[in-house]
Design an enzyme around this catalytic site. Sequence first.
Site, short mmCIF file in Angstrom:
data_model
loop_
_atom_site.label_atom_id
_atom_site.label_comp_id
_atom_site.label_asym_id
_atom_site.label_seq_id
_atom_site.Cartn_x
_atom_site.Cartn_y
_atom_site.Cartn_z
N GLU A 42 34.50 1.31 0.27
CA GLU A 42 35.40 0.51 1.10
C GLU A 42 35.59 1.20 2.46
O GLU A 42 35.74 2.41 2.53
CB GLU A 42 36.74 0.44 0.37
N LYS A 124 39.03 -7.99 1.59
CA LYS A 124 39.85 -7.71 0.42
C LYS A 124 40.92 -8.78 0.29
O LYS A 124 41.61 -9.11 1.26
CB LYS A 124 40.47 -6.32 0.55
N CYS A 165 37.92 -2.98 -4.03
CA CYS A 165 38.95 -2.06 -4.54
C CYS A 165 40.12 -2.74 -5.25
O CYS A 165 40.03 -3.05 -6.41
CB CYS A 165 39.44 -1.17 -3.40
#
Lengths: 623, 623
Positions: A42, A124, A165
């Site tokens: 990430e 995300k 994540c």
Amino acid sequence: MLRIALAQVNATVGDLDGNAELIAAWTRRAAARGARVVVFPEMMLTGYPVEDLALRASFVEASIAALHAVAARLGGEGLGGIAVVTGYLDRRADLAPRTGLPAGAPLDAAALLHGGRVVITSAKHHLPNYGVFDEFRYFVPGNTLPVFRLPVAGGESVEVAIAICEDLWQDGGPVAVCARAGAGLLAVPNASPYERGKDDVRLDLCVRRAREAGAALAYANMIGGQDELVFDGDSILVAADGALLARGPQFEEALVVADLDLPPAPPGRGPEEQPVDAGDGSVITIRRVTLPPSEPTGPARAVDTDEEAAEAAGVPEVERPEGAYGSGPFWPRLPDPAEVYAALVTGVRDYVRKNGFRSVILALSGGIDSALTATIAADAIGPSNVHVVLMPSRYSSEHSVTDAEDLVKRQGLHALTIPIASMVDAFTGELTPAGFPETGLPTENLQARVRGVVLMGLSNAGGHLVLTTGNKSELATGYSTLYGDSAGGFGPIKDVPKTLVWELSRWRNAEASRAGATAPIPENSIIKPPSAELAPGQLDTDSLPPYQVLDKLLDDYVEKDMGTAELIAAGHDPALVERVVRLVDAAEYKRRQYPPGPKISQKNFGRDRRLPITNRWREPRPA
Amino acid sequence: MLRIALAQVNATVGDLDGNAELIAAWTRRAAARGARVVVFPEMMLTGYPVEDLALRASFVEASIAALHAVAARLGGEGLGGIAVVTGYLDRRADLAPRTGLPAGAPLDAAALLHGGRVVITSAKHHLPNYGVFDEFRYFVPGNTLPVFRLPVAGGESVEVAIAICEDLWQDGGPVAVCARAGAGLLAVPNASPYERGKDDVRLDLCVRRAREAGAALAYANMIGGQDELVFDGDSILVAADGALLARGPQFEEALVVADLDLPPAPPGRGPEEQPVDAGDGSVITIRRVTLPPSEPTGPARAVDTDEEAAEAAGVPEVERPEGAYGSGPFWPRLPDPAEVYAALVTGVRDYVRKNGFRSVILALSGGIDSALTATIAADAIGPSNVHVVLMPSRYSSEHSVTDAEDLVKRQGLHALTIPIASMVDAFTGELTPAGFPETGLPTENLQARVRGVVLMGLSNAGGHLVLTTGNKSELATGYSTLYGDSAGGFGPIKDVPKTLVWELSRWRNAEASRAGATAPIPENSIIKPPSAELAPGQLDTDSLPPYQVLDKLLDDYVEKDMGTAELIAAGHDPALVERVVRLVDAAEYKRRQYPPGPKISQKNFGRDRRLPITNRWREPRPA
């Protein structure tokens, strides 16, 4: 069969050029190993966490430009045939500014690079805003799930989705949508900081989410220290049935390469855009792209055996976990003290290096805290870069000096002795007429502050980073001097309770003995009773309970947020509870002034535990 | 007609007993003035912000218990007939723990107290998580809008809804639902921190939201300092048509009492529970309760004239704003320099008081920063509680000492002179053999650190809080010494740019002259060129651009987050932009070590501007 590589590398916040270099170098390695897909962490291109840099338009633009540049570079270097999944910083262009919206609507984004181009991007969906995370301040959520179709041998294709994540940690969202999309693999870039025991939680999570998604799951995590955070790597590959296929090392850069058996994608691909109820109150749009067929850029030959794969990856031999199958490598797990120690060494090494220092300086008292700090520093950057200063006072015992000298000799550090009496006397000479007392807290603090000034002076003169040597038990209870022993740029053991300081010291000595080397820490520093030596015959136990008792109480109060009633119900002595709770609450101001240090627990103070300084709340007295 | 009181009072975080006492005392005053409804600020009972205390179950329980206790107490004291709307801390009991959910599901809540009981409660729906706010860490959102029906004279009733602070700042949610509910009045507890010029924004907001809700709007804000935050009060009452009816003072506790003409509630009341689309993607349930008829507890007589009302409230005479009607009082607005100065004085006064100090100590250099800091402190806690230390070095000019002595005499402060040469010499005597240089940055820092140790020693010995004297321009560019001049407990002017330091000093002197008093600050301290006096003939302009130029650039770079290209496009000198941007980015570490200070701008560093310390990003060089 798809060969995939997880690149767990050490990105640096803001170093777009250096991080792009890492992407190019590790993609080359992945290609050389015959991988068709490589997954980076990430925010790989920017480092993590970027904090307020996310709100600066010039930085966001630079990240986007760097992403396109690295895609073109990979194409130019003949690496366009490998599908590169990497994290970077992007923005949403379609949101008008409004109160509370992070300026510029930044995105914690991921991109697929292929054929010299940025093929598709996403962001995300679940933003963490707890513990060390403050992502509602910095990002707006993504609302797409990219799925790319990749031709493999035999005219077939596989489908790969991308999530990021926290998308794994929350129910609903991208994992649920991945199941709907029917992708065979979910590639997940991560920047997941180390915490003691987190590797077990993380593995369980990957297994559970792979099963939910009905897809293999490729979890690529960052490694390295970034201010208080330490990323441990520990990248994981699991099959759709939850079986563990491969696992990367902890605290080391590595390429985890494995072959995956993925179901072939159905012949008719789904719609390009497909909005789906994400099961968390939101709608996520599946976006499908198809990559053109391309030859693997590296050796086409499959890795034939586990041994061969391990050899290629430089993987130490390790027993394969029960139920594991396939050709993936398994690096050995570090046992608990080794794991914590590695986190601390990594934190120090990267803080020194990433801040442009080459050497450190610290006060060596002969006690165990400074002994362990010096040892961690020597392991991190080499003993020749560690400078220690012995600053005896009139209250220093003989063993303080001899134990410190013993450590210097054992490790070959640079040592300097600066007795502090003349400076202390100069202060008392001026201050005594103004009513400064001859004994008590002010004079104790004065000695600690004189030492702080000496260290900072030598730091300014020599360019060394000052390390503080305070441990978490001291820091929690305020047993330290502001601008004295707490003065410095980095606190290697600020999140290490005293009992763990002893455990780590014993472990480090035992490791040395096992390897036939000199134990780095004098036994006497480990076994003698702790003392600040700021007054005649002073012992820590004059002011604090025994650390074995204190540390258990601190863990319950600080980490678990228990109130007095709960603490007493948990078996702690009521009088002690009252005393320690007051000490901890009163020490908030000091803790905010403490320098950063590697984080190994849930709450090492600072951002992840913050009380108002002006706070009149006191836990009720025990009944 | 409904008489309403807005109680803008000074709550202290964690002081449940003290805050409950305030609720009782000000409810008594409101009742004595004949009010039927009194509105207190957000989180009145706990203070704001409670930060991690929200995550401690024992504190949440204590807040809930204190709320019920104060309700019962009001009933017992014959104040049960007044409807009290107050903020407090509560929790949701129906949410299971999960990753990312604030522990215990705390609520930023409001309650209606009446008849000795807690009648109904609700919680803030929109949680701010920007600037100084981190509420996604601490709270879960509320999803109800309480509406209470209050019998008034003539057998009629009025309906009052309750929303909290940020619920006004965001579109949709409680304001929209209030319009649907048809309530005549929206009562809004607030904890809205001061920022320069925010009062205008706030008034516009109240006017706009009153019109949207089709209801009068009662905005009750906290006053007082809480660590870095300063609440300015400035409570506002507007009619449903947006006309301003009353406005409270800034930075003072006050009861704003006014009579409202509200539409009578329809005879048939709506359903008890009514879920409504809130227009922000959520559903909010309207909850209706009816209060029993009760006699006003205070004098029943209406306030007849503006003059009478003003006299009762102790309101200074002030011209009524255009379009204002009704009997509400209007305190005068402070012009800009007076407003900022009041914020700084409030911040210092409350930080000292709420932390249990009675006196402060600071270094007086003869320069303008320490002169203004001393003056603010003397205005905040009285000159007899302000201790100053003159610490001349061999580089101090004669005017440094005479200007400092002049200020001491003008204000009647406690002064002490401690020359630092002997301490500095003691350090160099020990350090020179170790390679410490005779001139340059290390020796400059050494002098600043010796002064820091003297101040901290006197603080420890005398129990005074150390004030730092650094201004925002220095702090931004790192023009200060860690553990030197930056050592201390509170920085009164840490958010004040240097040019504003001068402006405030001139203003304060002019105010004194206007009142026929001695100007507190020596003219020479204002007009002489700034110097740190750490080297012979040193001037700030040796290291920094002129402050008039610097402060404009800092404002654009820090407050507005412009990148280099934008800064140059805005007219700043390219070479200067490059230099200052590098200084500011490099100073991040120092700023984190700086003590708290009153916040008067959008970004005074710390929580509201935070770069990673280990950050390699540099704004691109100007083309």
